[in-house]
Structure formats: structure tokens, C-alpha cells
Write a protein that holds these residues in place. Sequence first.
Motif, PDB file in Angstrom:
ATOM      1  N   SER A 124       0.835  -1.199   0.000  1.00 15.12           N
ATOM      2  CA  SER A 124       0.000   0.000   0.000  1.00 15.12           C
ATOM      3  C   SER A 124       0.876   1.258   0.000  1.00 15.12           C
ATOM      4  N   TYR A 125       1.970   1.212   0.747  1.00 14.68           N
ATOM      5  CA  TYR A 125       2.879   2.358   0.810  1.00 14.68           C
ATOM      6  C   TYR A 125       3.541   2.594  -0.551  1.00 14.68           C
ATOM      7  N   ILE A 126       3.961   1.510  -1.218  1.00 12.87           N
ATOM      8  CA  ILE A 126       4.592   1.650  -2.534  1.00 12.87           C
ATOM      9  C   ILE A 126       3.588   2.189  -3.539  1.00 12.87           C
ATOM     10  N   ARG A 127       2.346   1.704  -3.479  1.00 14.98           N
ATOM     11  CA  ARG A 127       1.299   2.207  -4.385  1.00 14.98           C
ATOM     12  C   ARG A 127       1.112   3.717  -4.219  1.00 14.98           C
ATOM     13  N   ASP A 128       1.168   4.179  -2.993  1.00 15.15           N
ATOM     14  CA  ASP A 128       0.937   5.598  -2.722  1.00 15.15           C
ATOM     15  C   ASP A 128       2.160   6.461  -3.012  1.00 15.15           C
ATOM     16  N   ASN A 129       3.347   5.924  -2.753  1.00  8.84           N
ATOM     17  CA  ASN A 129       4.560   6.734  -2.806  1.00  8.84           C
ATOM     18  C   ASN A 129       5.515   6.372  -3.941  1.00  8.84           C
ATOM     19  N   GLY A 130       5.226   5.280  -4.629  1.00  8.08           N
ATOM     20  CA  GLY A 130       6.022   4.891  -5.780  1.00  8.08           C
ATOM     21  C   GLY A 130       7.142   3.921  -5.450  1.00  8.08           C
ATOM     22  N   ALA A 131       7.599   3.221  -6.483  1.00  9.10           N
ATOM     23  CA  ALA A 131       8.743   2.321  -6.333  1.00  9.10           C
ATOM     24  C   ALA A 131       9.985   3.156  -6.046  1.00  9.10           C
ATOM     25  N   MET A 132      10.817   2.683  -5.131  1.00 12.80           N
ATOM     26  CA  MET A 132      12.025   3.416  -4.748  1.00 12.80           C
ATOM     27  C   MET A 132      13.088   2.422  -4.288  1.00 12.80           C
ATOM     28  N   ASN A 133      14.297   2.898  -4.130  1.00 13.92           N
ATOM     29  CA  ASN A 133      15.359   2.025  -3.650  1.00 13.92           C
ATOM     30  C   ASN A 133      15.111   1.647  -2.191  1.00 13.92           C
ATOM     31  N   ALA A 134      15.651   0.496  -1.810  1.00 11.78           N
ATOM     32  CA  ALA A 134      15.479   0.001  -0.448  1.00 11.78           C
ATOM     33  C   ALA A 134      16.621  -0.923  -0.090  1.00 11.78           C
ATOM     34  N   VAL A 135      16.725  -1.226   1.191  1.00  9.29           N
ATOM     35  CA  VAL A 135      17.697  -2.191   1.675  1.00  9.29           C
ATOM     36  C   VAL A 135      16.987  -3.128   2.641  1.00  9.29           C
ATOM     37  N   ILE A 136      17.287  -4.417   2.555  1.00  7.96           N
ATOM     38  CA  ILE A 136      16.814  -5.384   3.534  1.00  7.96           C
ATOM     39  C   ILE A 136      18.037  -5.960   4.234  1.00  7.96           C
ATOM     40  N   SER A 137      17.953  -6.162   5.553  1.00  3.00           N
ATOM     41  CA  SER A 137      19.159  -6.548   6.287  1.00  3.00           C
ATOM     42  C   SER A 137      18.814  -7.149   7.643  1.00  3.00           C
ATOM     43  N   THR A 138      19.722  -7.975   8.146  1.00  5.93           N
ATOM     44  CA  THR A 138      19.623  -8.470   9.524  1.00  5.93           C
ATOM     45  C   THR A 138      20.400  -7.578  10.488  1.00  5.93           C
ATOM     46  N   GLU A 139      21.052  -6.562   9.957  1.00  4.46           N
ATOM     47  CA  GLU A 139      21.812  -5.637  10.818  1.00  4.46           C
ATOM     48  C   GLU A 139      20.874  -4.563  11.373  1.00  4.46           C
ATOM     49  N   VAL A 140      19.938  -4.997  12.196  1.00  2.00           N
ATOM     50  CA  VAL A 140      18.897  -4.102  12.702  1.00  2.00           C
ATOM     51  C   VAL A 140      19.439  -3.055  13.674  1.00  2.00           C
ATOM     52  N   ASP A 141      20.654  -3.239  14.151  1.00  2.00           N
ATOM     53  CA  ASP A 141      21.256  -2.271  15.066  1.00  2.00           C
ATOM     54  C   ASP A 141      22.144  -1.262  14.336  1.00  2.00           C
ATOM     55  N   LYS A 142      22.097  -1.291  12.977  1.00  6.28           N
ATOM     56  CA  LYS A 142      22.925  -0.373  12.193  1.00  6.28           C
ATOM     57  C   LYS A 142      22.067   0.400  11.196  1.00  6.28           C
ATOM     58  N   ILE A 143      20.958   0.922  11.671  1.00  6.12           N
ATOM     59  CA  ILE A 143      20.014   1.620  10.796  1.00  6.12           C
ATOM     60  C   ILE A 143      20.660   2.808  10.089  1.00  6.12           C
ATOM     61  N   ASP A 144      21.377   3.620  10.819  1.00  8.55           N
ATOM     62  CA  ASP A 144      21.995   4.812  10.229  1.00  8.55           C
ATOM     63  C   ASP A 144      23.017   4.445   9.157  1.00  8.55           C
TER      64      ASP A 144
END
Length: 374
Positions: A124-144
Motif C-alpha cells: 500500500s505504501y509503494i502504491r501511494d509513494n512509488g517504487a524506490m530504492n530500499a535495503v533489507i538486512s539483519t543488521e537491525v542495530d545499524k540503521i543509520d
Amino acid sequence: MKYQSRRKAVIILADGTIFYGKAVGKEGTAFGEVCFNTGMTGYQEIFTDPSYFGQIMVTTNAHIGNYGVNEEEVESDSVKIAGLVCKNFSYNYSRKDASGSLEEFLDKNGLFAISDVDTRALVSYIRDNGAMNAVISTEVDKIDELKAELTKVPDMKGLELASRVSVTEPYFVGNPDATYKIAALDLGIKKNILRNLAARDAYIKVFPYNTSFEELRAWKPDGYFLSNGPGDPEPLEEVIGVARQIIDENLPLFGICLGHQIIALSQGISSYKMHHGHRGINHPVKNLLSGKGEVTSQNHGFAINREEVETHPDVEITHIHLNDNTVAGIRIKNKSCFSVQYHPEASAGPHDASYLFDQFIEMVASRTAVNNAG
């Protein structure tokens, strides 16, 4: 149980939006343009489709992996998506002719995937805001840190990717004694396209994406084909030039998806990046020549300019997408050339548009008969 020990994972969009999930198997990180596919089946074909190269795939079907994988149901030699995001990942599968689990298949191909994501909210978010770059990761403590790395990923607009998935040496498909010879330019070609052509008495020579018109013509084919593929079509200037030469010579030419866009560009019609694209196996198309509707398989993030087609003296719209009235097919007037923005090879997807392969072979046969008579 596996799901009890799986690591937390995160998906971060280029605008800073964050969703959470869990790693399917190994730990990892993957970057790419995030997009979604609405197909209920055919995940293995989707994951191996070269047109998805460089993209993080979000599947809208609630269960992925439930019927395992089959070695015959691939569209290329490896997984081509950059990463996978899904709701429920099935480690157990149930299908008589499955050759293994999707988990094993993804691990073999080195693909990082996360599940337990609220995919309805994400889509739903992509439909509203468009396709964009992203990252998927298990490094949840390194968001920045992940956000910083994400800013370095190039946008899909302007990105040439056909060279990343095309063959480097020509190869042959089909019966050498077939009636017709087809020269196919590999921009990211799917195996089922080649199967469909070979099943119609064609012998296909598949050429690298940057092959010149002279080299294609030297094989003396009866027809030419421009394949599907990933990325922005506009940087492929040499391929656009080859298409223009084929059309100027009035040689039979058929294009699918990226090939369709290349044909349009060769006629001075521009392309543009869509808001979030068309990806699924239930897209409605109307054939303006026959008046019939088709349910089609689609996978594209770029399209051609409809206004420019409508005002072009030599190009005619043959198909439109009924959801948004974008151009889904064209033909060049007084030339042996047509193309579609969707996938008539239906892998995965419905078979409503398979007649287009027959139409192409009929065009090739007609042209061959005229040449032989001359």
C-alpha cells in the motif's frame, strides 16, 4: 523450530520508512529497487526472470514456498532478483513433482530473503509513494549505516542493466531443420519465450545485447526478435539503432517488454519511469484491433508515451492497459513490426496472449513467401 531462532530483519526505504520482519535463512543485506508482484503463483519463474534484475521483490500472496521448486520452472540460469520480502515463508512444501524446497533454492542461489513483514502495508505504501530504492538486512542495530549505504545505490531511471543479464556468446535453441530462422537479441530473455518460438517451427539464434545489425543479418534469419529485460531502455542507444535498421529494411520484427520500448524509441517515441509499474499475472488488456480483452502477465517499471504514439504518423496503438490506459502494444504502419508491453509467453501467467507468437510466425512466413517469389 526454525521460526523460533530466526534473526530479526529490517527493510528500509529510500525515504526513511522502516518495516520489520525476520530473516528466512542466512543473515545478510541486499540493496535494490523495491517493487511488488500480485501473482498468486509462479514465484520461481518471477525470481529467475532477468527483467527483475536489481530489484527487491515484495510478494503480495500470503504464502511463498508452499509448493517448493521444480528445476524445469526457471526463466534463466539463476535467481535474478536482488532480494525477497514476503509475509509467510513456507519451509515445508507439498507438491508431487517438486525437486526441493524454496529455502534450498534461494540458499543455493545466494539470495537473502525476509518474511513476517506486513506486506499489505508495505505494498500500500509503494502504491501511494512509488517504487524506490530500499535495503533489507539483519543488521537491525545499524540503521543509520544502512541508510547511508542506501543513498549510494543508483536510481533505476537512467540505469542500463541489459548488459548485466545478456549472454556474452551466441547460442542456439530449437531444431536446426525448422522452417524458420529467428535472430533473437538477448536483453534479458526468458526461456519460455524461446520455447514458444521453437514450438512454432522456428530455430533461434540468441545473440548478445550489443550485437550489430550486420552480424545479425549475416546469419540470414527470416525474422528478428527483441527480448524483455531489466532497467531503463533509453541508455541502450546501440540497440535502438539496430531496431531502427531492422524496421527501415522492413524485416519481420517482434518485441516484448523492453524490446517493445526499444522499438518505440527507435521511432522517436519517448519512454518514462512509471510510478510503481505493472507486475502480476492478472493485468487486463484490450486488443484494439480485435476488440477482445486479455488477461495478461506483466512486469515492467517503464512505459512509452501514449500522446506521442497517438500523434505519430507511422505508429498505431494496438493494445491498451485497461487499468490506467497506458500503451500495451503498437505496430509500425506499412512495416513488418509489432510489439507488446506484456508477456505472451505466460510464465507465470495466463495464456490469453499466446496468439502473438502465431502472429509473428505468420508475418515471418508471409515475408519469406514474398522473398522466395521474388
